[in-house]
Design an enzyme around this catalytic site. Structure first.
Site, short mmCIF file in Angstrom:
data_model
loop_
_atom_site.label_atom_id
_atom_site.label_comp_id
_atom_site.label_asym_id
_atom_site.label_seq_id
_atom_site.Cartn_x
_atom_site.Cartn_y
_atom_site.Cartn_z
N LEU A 106 0.81 -1.22 0.00
CA LEU A 106 0.00 0.00 0.00
C LEU A 106 0.85 1.27 0.00
O LEU A 106 0.32 2.37 0.16
CB LEU A 106 -0.97 0.00 1.18
CG LEU A 106 -2.14 -0.98 1.07
CD1 LEU A 106 -3.00 -0.95 2.31
CD2 LEU A 106 -3.01 -0.66 -0.14
N ASP A 152 5.49 4.03 -6.92
CA ASP A 152 4.89 4.35 -5.62
C ASP A 152 5.02 5.84 -5.29
O ASP A 152 4.03 6.50 -4.98
CB ASP A 152 5.60 3.55 -4.49
CG ASP A 152 5.07 2.13 -4.38
OD1 ASP A 152 4.56 1.62 -5.39
OD2 ASP A 152 5.18 1.54 -3.29
O1 PMV Z 1 5.47 -1.50 -3.08
P1 PMV Z 1 4.65 -2.56 -3.71
O2 PMV Z 1 4.62 -3.84 -2.95
O3 PMV Z 1 3.32 -2.06 -4.17
O4 PMV Z 1 5.39 -3.02 -5.04
C1 PMV Z 1 5.73 -2.14 -6.01
C2 PMV Z 1 5.52 -2.74 -7.32
C3 PMV Z 1 6.68 -3.48 -7.96
O5 PMV Z 1 6.42 -3.37 -9.36
C4 PMV Z 1 6.65 -4.94 -7.56
C5 PMV Z 1 8.04 -2.91 -7.64
C6 PMV Z 1 8.29 -1.52 -8.22
O6 PMV Z 1 9.28 -0.91 -7.81
O7 PMV Z 1 7.55 -1.07 -9.11
#
Ligand code: PMV
Length: 313
Positions: A106, A152
């Site tokens: 999240l 993110d």
């Molecule tokens: O932070 P998370 O668990 O939502 O994962 C991010 C998504 C990934 O593609 C797995 C990693 C990234 O850096 O984009």
């Protein structure tokens, strides 16, 4: 100097996780029901430059100087300081709180960084613009796992749906109709670094096979963006199911995630998939708004330790 508070939302990835690390597109949306909050207050009696950090949620209460420079909060503050170039920093106390579950996909780490960078720079009277907040939060993300895509920090900084391709200009967009998402947490803490590392190993062993999977995921992302913008929300269901199938193939699902995904479908969701790094953490289900509560109950009965219903507009 007046107190300064900033907040940042959580996020989920709708489509394209993992492939996004390899230059493919992904779509992520903010989750506004959960937030990280940072408040910075002047500490009039403390020595200039002293920064006291109170992050009780993660069991951290310490003077900035006493922390390792690679501790994420300390690192974020030092990045802001390098960027702002003050000759002398006023003493302050920084309080950080967050109700975003950690290590569950999240975006809790990125949300704390964004809230902290905004609150600290705002307190100093030099609020950082979004593009700098996003860039510095990305530097902090690199501490969590070596090769983050940057999705993110981007979706959390702009707090809008994003279509994201690593290294390209950020594209935010609005859905043609609101999207209701039910989020179900397996309760299994799963650091992104672990799943990203596993996928990298597997990709190195079988590059062609993995590139094909990533290419298929990219196709799903392109179709889903068109449908989201056109407001064809129900039609996204099969795309979610297909994306989950590919995530299983690259090895980032697990029994608990598959179980919750199946429970959501049985309860009438249009589609469901794991979201984020996988191997635990969260799954998401796409549903009609009026069915969301029922899907959430079904997820709880199937073992979800937490459910959240969010509407993306
Ligand atoms: O932070 P998370 O668990 O939502 O994962 C991010 C998504 C990934 O593609 C797995 C990693 C990234 O850096 O984009």
């Amino acid at each position: 100097m007046p107190d300064f508070t900033a907040t940042a939302p959580g996020k989920v990835i709708l489509f394209g996780e993992h492939a996004v690390v390899y230059g493919k597109p992904a779509i992520a949306v903010p989750v506004t029901q959960v937030r990280a909050r940072a408040t910075v207050q002047a500490a009039v009696k403390a020595l200039p430059g002293s920064v006291w950090i109170d992050a009780a949620d993660i069991g951290l209460q310490a003077e900035l100087n006493a922390l390792d420079g690679r501790q994420p909060l300390a690192f974020a503050i030092s990045l802001a300081q390098k960027h702002l170039h003050f000759a002398r920093y006023p003493a302050c106390k920084i309080k950080i709180r967050s109700n975003i579950p950690v290590a569950s996909g999240l975006g809790s780490g990125a949300a704390v960084s964004v809230a902290l960078l905004r609150a600290y720079s705002g307190f100093l009277g030099r609020p950082l613009p979004d593009e700098v907040v996003c860039e510095l939060a990305f530097e902090v993300e690199k501490l969590h796992h070596g090769t983050p895509s940057g999705i993110d920090n981007t979706v959390i900084t702009y707090a809008m749906p994003v279509y994201f391709v690593r290294g390209q200009a950020i594209q935010t967009f609005r859905p043609g109709r609101p999207i209701t998402i039910v989020i179900g947490d397996t309760g299994i803490a799963s650091p992104t670094a672990v799943s990203v590392g596993e996928v990298r190993k597997a990709w190195q062993e079988e590059p062609e096979r993995y590139e094909n999977y990533f290419e298929s995921m990219a196709g799903i992302v392109e179709s889903s963006r068109q449908m989201i913008e056109a407001g064809l929300i129900e039609a996204l269901g099969p795309l979610m199911d297909a994306n989950h199938g590919l995530l299983r193939k690259i090895g980032v699902s697990c029994r608990e995630l598959d179980w919750l995904v199946e429970a959501a479908r049985q309860a009438g969701a249009w589609g469901a998939k794991l979201s984020g790094g996988g191997l635990g953490g969260n799954m998401i289900a796409l549903t009609a708004a009026e069915r969301a509560a029922e899907v959430a109950s079904a997820l709880q009965r199937a073992g979800a330790v937490r459910t959240l219903i969010t509407e993306v507009k």
